[in-house]
Enzyme design. Structure first.
Site, PDB file in Angstrom:
ATOM      1  N   LYS A  44      11.337 -17.532   8.749  1.00 16.89           N
ATOM      2  CA  LYS A  44      12.338 -18.615   8.712  1.00 16.89           C
ATOM      3  C   LYS A  44      11.952 -19.639   7.639  1.00 16.89           C
ATOM      4  O   LYS A  44      10.781 -20.012   7.525  1.00 16.89           O
ATOM      5  CB  LYS A  44      12.409 -19.302  10.083  1.00 16.89           C
ATOM      6  CG  LYS A  44      13.217 -20.610  10.122  1.00 16.89           C
ATOM      7  CD  LYS A  44      14.699 -20.420   9.840  1.00 16.89           C
ATOM      8  CE  LYS A  44      15.434 -21.769   9.727  1.00 16.89           C
ATOM      9  NZ  LYS A  44      16.838 -21.604   9.279  1.00 16.89           N
ATOM     10  N   MET A  70      22.560 -24.477  11.492  1.00 11.47           N
ATOM     11  CA  MET A  70      21.297 -24.609  12.230  1.00 11.47           C
ATOM     12  C   MET A  70      20.567 -25.891  11.832  1.00 11.47           C
ATOM     13  O   MET A  70      19.968 -26.560  12.679  1.00 11.47           O
ATOM     14  CB  MET A  70      20.396 -23.404  11.958  1.00 11.47           C
ATOM     15  CG  MET A  70      21.057 -22.042  12.212  1.00 11.47           C
ATOM     16  SD  MET A  70      21.690 -21.858  13.878  1.00 11.47           S
ATOM     17  CE  MET A  70      20.144 -21.744  14.774  1.00 11.47           C
ATOM     18  N   CYS A 130      20.023 -24.042   1.126  1.00 10.10           N
ATOM     19  CA  CYS A 130      20.398 -24.366   2.504  1.00 10.10           C
ATOM     20  C   CYS A 130      21.612 -25.280   2.502  1.00 10.10           C
ATOM     21  O   CYS A 130      21.564 -26.367   1.929  1.00 10.10           O
ATOM     22  CB  CYS A 130      19.270 -25.046   3.269  1.00 10.10           C
ATOM     23  SG  CYS A 130      19.832 -25.567   4.909  1.00 10.10           S
ATOM     24  N   LYS A 164      16.100 -18.076  -3.533  1.00  6.56           N
ATOM     25  CA  LYS A 164      17.308 -17.732  -2.768  1.00  6.56           C
ATOM     26  C   LYS A 164      18.421 -18.658  -3.235  1.00  6.56           C
ATOM     27  O   LYS A 164      18.294 -19.885  -3.177  1.00  6.56           O
ATOM     28  CB  LYS A 164      17.045 -17.935  -1.268  1.00  6.56           C
ATOM     29  CG  LYS A 164      18.249 -17.703  -0.342  1.00  6.56           C
ATOM     30  CD  LYS A 164      18.440 -16.253  -0.011  1.00  6.56           C
ATOM     31  CE  LYS A 164      19.465 -16.008   1.081  1.00  6.56           C
ATOM     32  NZ  LYS A 164      18.879 -16.101   2.428  1.00  6.56           N
ATOM     33  N   ASN A 193      22.936 -16.752  -0.234  1.00  6.97           N
ATOM     34  CA  ASN A 193      22.890 -17.476   1.037  1.00  6.97           C
ATOM     35  C   ASN A 193      24.311 -17.491   1.610  1.00  6.97           C
ATOM     36  O   ASN A 193      25.243 -16.938   1.009  1.00  6.97           O
ATOM     37  CB  ASN A 193      22.363 -18.900   0.798  1.00  6.97           C
ATOM     38  CG  ASN A 193      21.651 -19.473   2.021  1.00  6.97           C
ATOM     39  OD1 ASN A 193      22.139 -19.346   3.143  1.00  6.97           O
ATOM     40  ND2 ASN A 193      20.517 -20.115   1.805  1.00  6.97           N
ATOM     41  N   GLY A 221      28.399 -12.582   7.123  1.00  9.32           N
ATOM     42  CA  GLY A 221      29.031 -11.383   7.653  1.00  9.32           C
ATOM     43  C   GLY A 221      30.019 -10.795   6.660  1.00  9.32           C
ATOM     44  O   GLY A 221      29.925 -11.034   5.455  1.00  9.32           O
ATOM     45  N   GLY A 250      27.151  -9.598   3.843  1.00 10.50           N
ATOM     46  CA  GLY A 250      28.248  -8.672   4.078  1.00 10.50           C
ATOM     47  C   GLY A 250      27.868  -7.290   4.531  1.00 10.50           C
ATOM     48  O   GLY A 250      28.689  -6.367   4.482  1.00 10.50           O
ATOM     49  N   THR A 272      23.900 -11.822   9.618  1.00 13.39           N
ATOM     50  CA  THR A 272      24.777 -11.850  10.793  1.00 13.39           C
ATOM     51  C   THR A 272      24.666 -10.580  11.637  1.00 13.39           C
ATOM     52  O   THR A 272      24.567 -10.648  12.874  1.00 13.39           O
ATOM     53  CB  THR A 272      26.244 -12.040  10.347  1.00 13.39           C
ATOM     54  OG1 THR A 272      26.363 -13.281   9.652  1.00 13.39           O
ATOM     55  CG2 THR A 272      27.177 -12.048  11.547  1.00 13.39           C
TER      56      THR A 272
HETATM   57  O1  RRO Z   1      18.873 -23.476   8.838  1.00 10.29           O
HETATM   58  C1  RRO Z   1      20.035 -23.388   8.373  1.00 10.29           C
HETATM   59  O2  RRO Z   1      20.972 -24.085   8.775  1.00 10.29           O
HETATM   60  C2  RRO Z   1      20.350 -22.465   7.279  1.00 10.29           C
HETATM   61  C3  RRO Z   1      19.598 -22.347   6.136  1.00 10.29           C
HETATM   62 BR1  RRO Z   1      17.970 -23.225   5.901  1.00 10.29          BR
HETATM   63  C4  RRO Z   1      20.046 -21.512   5.086  1.00 10.29           C
HETATM   64  O3  RRO Z   1      19.431 -21.367   4.024  1.00 10.29           O
HETATM   65  N1  RRO Z   1      21.220 -20.866   5.252  1.00 10.29           N
HETATM   66  C5  RRO Z   1      21.959 -20.967   6.376  1.00 10.29           C
HETATM   67  O4  RRO Z   1      23.029 -20.348   6.479  1.00 10.29           O
HETATM   68  N2  RRO Z   1      21.513 -21.780   7.400  1.00 10.29           N
END
Ligand code: RRO
Length: 312
Positions: A44, A70, A130, A164, A193, A221, A250, A272
């Site tokens: 993570k 998240m 992110c 990324k 991402n 997804g 995807g 996903t």
């Molecule tokens: O933790 C997240 O909300 C998150 C991150 Br760090 C990311 O790089 N990509 C994502 O879809 N969620």
């Protein structure tokens, strides 16, 4: 059928791995990925200190994928670095990835120093994309900032590393970002991402599906497949050949993975689908990818990687 692949001399048993963030938060989840048929794994995205992330609900399943906000919940870099150091002792021939996502330049550089000074001998994914931390724009959409981060990073960082990236949608963006990335000794680029700041509505209640940011979140997804393919293909056409591409976005079956590899990917990350099906999904994906290859008469990944055809 041989599904093996490599990045910069690091060898992997097959092309499949988790996308960072999915089932890689705790030691137990990471162990389950190790036990699965995945070819490798990534932890993570870490910040220096542990974070609880955004309020729940912060992930929702959609008809064709998912939406998440998240907010970078994670156990802190030391936790994942410690996991990786223990893992590499027990499995010296199975390289893994650590993902890093500082909320500032200083935090990214501090974490990079910690990793540089450690015995970690795998690969590092710097997450510049992110979409879910309120008030923190995605670095990958700010070209000058990306140039600055990479310049500072590679002034001292010598371990194998990649970035990324968020999805791009204009060919000029691919040109500009590739010109930046080509200046640095990156071993890989990971596209994409999640599709940042999408929005979905529950028709029963006329309400958004997730709590943070008024319902805005990263979409993954099947919705992401054409965008992921385009980003992998566009970077494959522009990056120095020593920079490998990790294709993410995807994947719902082996043919989707085949397509990302056709577009130029050397590894394929599953987000996903892994969240929804669990680590057993890697067994199915390997079987399905091998079946497509057999139909085409291919025996190894290099037989078709990057061999996408266009219309004359
Ligand atoms: O933790 C997240 O909300 C998150 C991150 Br760090 C990311 O790089 N990509 C994502 O879809 N969620």
């Amino acid at each position: 059928t041989d599904l093996r692949t490599s990045i910069d001399g690091f060898k992997f048993d097959n092309v499949f791995m988790n996308a960072s963030g999915v089932r890689c938060y705790t030691e137990q989840e990471l162990d389950e990925l190790v036990q699965s048929d995945a070819g490798t794994l990534v932890t993570k995205s870490a910040t220096q200190a542990k974070r609880l992330g955004n309020p729940s609900p912060r992930y929702a399943r959609l008809e064709l994928g998912s939406i998440n906000s998240m907010g970078l919940p994670n156990e802190g870099l030391d936790y994942y670095l410690n996991y990786a150091l223990n893992f590499q002792k027990a499995h010296p021939d199975q390289p893994i990835f650590i993902s890093v996502a500082g909320l500032s330049m200083e935090e990214n550089l501090a974490m990079a120093h910690t990793i540089e000074d450690s015995d970690f001998n795998g690969l590092v994914e710097f997450n510049l994309s992110c979409p879910n931390v309120p008030g923190k724009p995605q670095t990958g959409y700010d070209f000058d900032r990306t140039q600055e981060v990479l310049t500072n990073l590679f002034s001292f960082f010598t371990k194998p590393a990649g970035v990324k990236l968020p999805p791009y949608f204009d060919l000029a963006q691919f040109d500009q970002m590739a010109a930046i990335l080509n200046q640095f000794p990156l071993k890989f680029v990971n596209s994409i991402n999640s599709l940042g700041n999408g929005l979905m509505i529950d028709p029963e209640t006329d309400t958004v599906l997730i709590k943070p940011k008024g319902g805005f979140g990263g979409v993954g997804g099947a919705y992401a497949k054409p965008i992921a393919l385009a980003n992998v293909r566009a970077f494959a056409q522009r990056l120095n050949p020593q920079i490998q591409i990790i294709g993410t976005g995807g994947i719902t079956n082996g043919r989707d993975a085949y397509d990302l590899i056709l577009a130029g990917a050397s590894l394929v990350q599953v987000g996903t689908l892994l969240q929804e099906e669990g680590p057993a999904v890697f067994t199915r994906l390997k079987r399905e990818l091998a079946a497509v290859m057999q139909t085409k008469g291919y025996t190894q990944i290099s037989d078709f990687k990057g061999q996408l055809k266009t219309l004359s």
